[in-house]
Write an enzyme that holds these catalytic residues in place. Structure first.
Site, short mmCIF file in Angstrom:
data_model
loop_
_atom_site.label_atom_id
_atom_site.label_comp_id
_atom_site.label_asym_id
_atom_site.label_seq_id
_atom_site.Cartn_x
_atom_site.Cartn_y
_atom_site.Cartn_z
N GLY A 268 -0.65 -8.48 -7.10
CA GLY A 268 0.07 -8.38 -5.83
C GLY A 268 -0.78 -7.71 -4.78
N PHE A 269 -0.13 -7.16 -3.75
CA PHE A 269 -0.88 -6.52 -2.67
C PHE A 269 -1.76 -5.39 -3.17
CE2 PHE A 269 2.64 -8.25 0.02
CZ PHE A 269 1.85 -9.05 0.82
N GLU B 194 17.93 -10.54 6.03
CA GLU B 194 17.15 -11.72 6.39
C GLU B 194 17.76 -12.99 5.80
OE1 GLU B 194 12.81 -9.46 6.81
OE2 GLU B 194 13.56 -10.11 4.85
N ASP C 236 4.42 -0.32 -5.59
CA ASP C 236 5.85 -0.01 -5.72
C ASP C 236 6.16 0.82 -6.95
OD1 ASP C 236 6.02 -1.61 -3.54
OD2 ASP C 236 7.21 -3.20 -4.47
N ALA D 55 5.11 -3.43 1.42
CA ALA D 55 3.81 -4.08 1.23
C ALA D 55 2.69 -3.20 1.75
CB ALA D 55 3.80 -5.43 1.93
#
Length: 446
Positions: free
Chosen positions: A16-17, A178, A316, A327
């Site tokens: 991931g990031f 969202e 995280d 992020a």
């Protein structure tokens, strides 16, 4: 005779990031870097809801890890799931997709596994209320959303039709807000005049939040603006509620007074809560590290585990100063961990400074031309917030092709309300020429 120096072995768990930025920080280091992930792609998770709602394709938010890291000649990518760590033998154990086992020796370990969906002890909810953490989740939700309108079109019972046109979301954080805004836009604009038997604009979108505000982390002012925008769209917001049951027919919710209400709905989506994956618990057991209620691992100010300077936890799953699961936190901690390992390999004796997070802000997209952005003392909303949101996500999308494609898709949606990525598949079923006893086939003739 020429000397051969064995490069330092660095294992990064997670692509991931945090894992990606750690690998990038090691690009010039004399190290053999192995990135192990249970998926072969890097996912831009903040835009998963746009894939689920049909704005962006999966290829615009997910890039093959090998492609992203192809120019890092000291990096190798492995498709496997890390299952255990032996900190004394300095070995990571992983399982391949076919069940085969791998042992990955390391000199330095960077843990960047992220978090997964949590149902707060009610894992039975998952069968009827999927979360959205992976690409598979987003594509499954896309199928549920658009299938619901198709099912409503052929439903003959008015109550059944209302259930198909009711969408319930649990969790009023960025993902819930969202998604709620996207579903209302789909119902009111994207599918406008496409159906004959139903009016898609009549779809109900229910948003349930346990606290007293949606987007509470953005502060009272932006939270109120977001709630006002959602209500203007037609989203029904239920604050101070707790979900006590979810089944195929809807969900049961308890309000602040203890009264329970059942809301009939065929589509329930879970956007509340996260927990650490099993590898985090395995690492904590092996090292004696502490975990919080969600499974985050407590680290030293330099992101190492107490007593294990060769193990760093990022993103995280890291527990430090109550930093949020954003992020930007993952990017900064991953880059910091990668630099720290590189400096160690280069023989720098100076102890690294403690990690310091630079808050670049948070953003949430609500609907076309409407977003909220919080960056320190700067609070933006409406059209200005949307433009800043657009810039932020263009900067961090991986690859020119992803940026250009996303910009084109956003332009189409903003200008017309149409969505190009609405395709979904249905599981194959055995043909049934005769309807079940007591049931008559539906008629679509007028």
């Amino acid at each position: 005779m020429e000397d051969h120096v064995t490069p330092r072995r660095v294992v990064i768990i997670g692509g991931g990031f945090a894992g990606l930025f750690a690998a990038r920080a090691l690009r010039h280091a004399p190290a053999a870097v192995t990135v192990v992930d249970r998926r072969a792609h890097h996912l831009f998770q903040p835009l998963l809801y746009q894939c689920a709602s049909g704005i962006l394709s999966e290829g615009q938010i997910a890039q093959p890890l090998r492609s992203v890291l192809r120019r890092r000649h000291n990096v190798n990518c492995l498709l496997a799931e890390a299952t255990d760590v032996d900190p004394d033998a300095k070995v990571v154990r992983a399982r391949r997709p076919d069940g085969g086992l791998l042992e990955l020796p390391y000199d330095d370990l960077i843990v960047a596994v992220g978090m997964r969906q949590s149902y707060f002890g009610h894992d039975e909810f998952a069968a009827h209320a999927p979360g959205m953490k992976t690409l598979d989740d987003a594509l499954g939700i896309r199928r549920r959303l658009y299938q619901a309108f198709e099912m409503a079109e052929t439903a003959t019972d008015p109550r059944e039709r209302r259930r198909w046109l009711t969408f319930a979301l649990v969790g009023g954080g960025p993902t819930g807000v969202e998604l709620a805004g996207q579903i209302r836009e789909i119902a009111g604009h994207t599918l406008d005049r496409e159906f004959r038997a139903v009016d898609s604009a009549e779809a109900r979108v229910l948003l349930f939040e346990g606290s007293d505000a949606v987007l509470g982390a953005f502060g009272p002012r932006l939270a109120e603006r977001a709630a006002r925008t959602l209500r203007d769209l037609g989203v029904e917001i239920h604050l101070g509620t707790t979900v006590t049951g979810v089944d195929a027919n809807g969900l049961t919710v308890k309000d602040g007074n203890g009264a329970s209400t059942h809301f009939p709905a065929h589509t329930v989506l879970w956007t509340a809560g996260v927990e650490a994956p099993p590898i985090a618990a395995a690492l904590a057991r092996a090292t004696g590290a502490e975990q919080d209620r969600a499974g985050r691992i407590a680290v030293e100010p330099d992101l190492t585990l107490p007593g294990y300077p060769d193990i760093r936890v990022t993103g995280d799953v890291m527990g430090l100063d109550r930093l949020p699961g954003l992020a930007e936190v993952a990017m900064q901690t991953g880059a910091y961990a990668g630099r720290a390992v590189r400096h160690s390999i280069e023989g720098r004796k100076k102890r690294p400074k403690p990690f310091k997070y630079v808050d670049l802000g948070s953003a949430a997209y609500i609907c076309r031309g409407r977003a909220v952005v919080k960056a320190g003392p700067v609070h933006l909303s409406g059209r200005t917030g949307w433009l800043v949101w657009l810039l932020i996500h263009l900067v961090f999308l991986t690859g020119f092709r992803s940026r250009f494609g996303a910009l084109l898709s956003w332009a189409v949606v903003f200008a017309s309300g149409s969505r190009r990525e609405r395709a979904f598949t249905m599981p194959d079923r055995d043909p049934s020429p005769d309807p079940p006893a007591g049931k008559k086939p539906l008629s679509t003739s007028s």
